[in-house]
Motif scaffolding. Sequence first.
Motif, PDB file in Angstrom:
ATOM      1  N   LYS A  60       0.892  -1.140  -0.144  1.00  0.00           N
ATOM      2  CA  LYS A  60       0.050   0.134  -0.067  1.00  0.00           C
ATOM      3  C   LYS A  60       0.855   1.099  -0.018  1.00  0.00           C
ATOM      4  O   LYS A  60       0.497   2.110  -0.621  1.00  0.00           O
ATOM      5  CB  LYS A  60      -0.971  -0.047   1.172  1.00  0.00           C
ATOM      6  CG  LYS A  60      -1.972  -0.948   0.950  1.00  0.00           C
ATOM      7  CD  LYS A  60      -3.460  -0.456   1.250  1.00  0.00           C
ATOM      8  CE  LYS A  60      -4.426  -1.183   1.034  1.00  0.00           C
ATOM      9  NZ  LYS A  60      -5.332  -0.837  -0.210  1.00  0.00           N
ATOM     10  N   ASN A  61       2.029   1.407   0.650  1.00  0.00           N
ATOM     11  CA  ASN A  61       2.936   2.137   0.782  1.00  0.00           C
ATOM     12  C   ASN A  61       3.586   2.631  -0.863  1.00  0.00           C
ATOM     13  O   ASN A  61       3.574   3.859  -1.171  1.00  0.00           O
ATOM     14  CB  ASN A  61       4.004   2.153   1.824  1.00  0.00           C
ATOM     15  CG  ASN A  61       3.839   2.196   3.059  1.00  0.00           C
ATOM     16  OD1 ASN A  61       2.389   2.711   3.375  1.00  0.00           O
ATOM     17  ND2 ASN A  61       4.530   1.584   3.962  1.00  0.00           N
ATOM     18  N   ALA A  70       0.766   4.312  -2.844  1.00  0.00           N
ATOM     19  CA  ALA A  70       0.690   5.483  -2.605  1.00  0.00           C
ATOM     20  C   ALA A  70       1.750   6.307  -3.316  1.00  0.00           C
ATOM     21  O   ALA A  70       1.539   7.402  -3.772  1.00  0.00           O
ATOM     22  CB  ALA A  70       0.709   5.694  -1.278  1.00  0.00           C
ATOM     23  N   ALA A  97       1.162   9.106  -6.207  1.00  0.00           N
ATOM     24  CA  ALA A  97       1.170  10.187  -5.365  1.00  0.00           C
ATOM     25  C   ALA A  97       0.857  11.632  -6.217  1.00  0.00           C
ATOM     26  O   ALA A  97       0.151  12.507  -5.556  1.00  0.00           O
ATOM     27  CB  ALA A  97       2.730  10.435  -4.833  1.00  0.00           C
ATOM     28  N   VAL A 155      -6.103   5.902  -5.718  1.00  0.00           N
ATOM     29  CA  VAL A 155      -5.877   4.975  -4.668  1.00  0.00           C
ATOM     30  C   VAL A 155      -7.084   4.918  -3.764  1.00  0.00           C
ATOM     31  O   VAL A 155      -7.767   5.807  -3.515  1.00  0.00           O
ATOM     32  CB  VAL A 155      -4.614   5.573  -3.678  1.00  0.00           C
ATOM     33  CG1 VAL A 155      -4.669   4.422  -2.366  1.00  0.00           C
ATOM     34  CG2 VAL A 155      -3.530   5.681  -4.281  1.00  0.00           C
ATOM     35  N   ASP A 180      -9.546   4.373  -0.944  1.00  0.00           N
ATOM     36  CA  ASP A 180      -9.709   4.775   0.485  1.00  0.00           C
ATOM     37  C   ASP A 180      -9.694   3.317   1.192  1.00  0.00           C
ATOM     38  O   ASP A 180     -10.477   2.465   1.219  1.00  0.00           O
ATOM     39  CB  ASP A 180     -10.581   5.473   0.859  1.00  0.00           C
ATOM     40  CG  ASP A 180     -10.577   7.066   0.060  1.00  0.00           C
ATOM     41  OD1 ASP A 180      -9.570   7.555  -0.069  1.00  0.00           O
ATOM     42  OD2 ASP A 180     -11.591   7.724   0.178  1.00  0.00           O
TER      43      ASP A 180
END
Length: 185
Positions: free
Chosen positions: A109-110, A113, A117, A125, A127
């Motif tokens: 998930k990081n 993101a 970005a 992305v 929620d």
Amino acid sequence: MPAGPDWIHEIKHDGYRLIIQREGKRVRLFTRNGNDWSDRFPLITEAALRNRISSFVIDGEAVLLGVDGRSDFNGLHSRKHNDEVQFYAFDILAMQGEDLRPLPLHLRKNNLARLLARPVDGIFVSDFEQGEIGPDLFRHACMTGLEGLVSKHRERPYRGGRSPHWIKVKNRTHHSIDRVKEAFS
């Protein structure tokens, strides 16, 4: 609905599950059954091409939003609005040639993101919330007319198919349940 601190909860949109695969200037959209829908959703394809990273594979859902801001499956299924269909990304499987599937979900998930970005119309992305909020979040999703939630264990690697670490809970009052009943009658 899982309620522990190690669970991540995402909205279950009423759309089509897709994998976006970008390699250089080529973008392909695949269904769960392996069908190539690359030409079907131009907004998603163009958004993937506008990303600064030229090699990635992301998992998510193609969704047509209705005027109320919720997914409109009937409009999506009609194919009359294919140029408006957006992609809600919930996982990343590979980036720049590196297989990310063995990583725990929270690290994927990081990476997702970071990949997304810079917002680009067409891909977002999805929620999510983490922790013991699952049952409350599900009740709220039902009250607001959403299809349901998907809960995933934050420490688990990516696995295709069903798993006790990836739980989909549907809103029994959502109109998508009628489609399931019709299919089996």
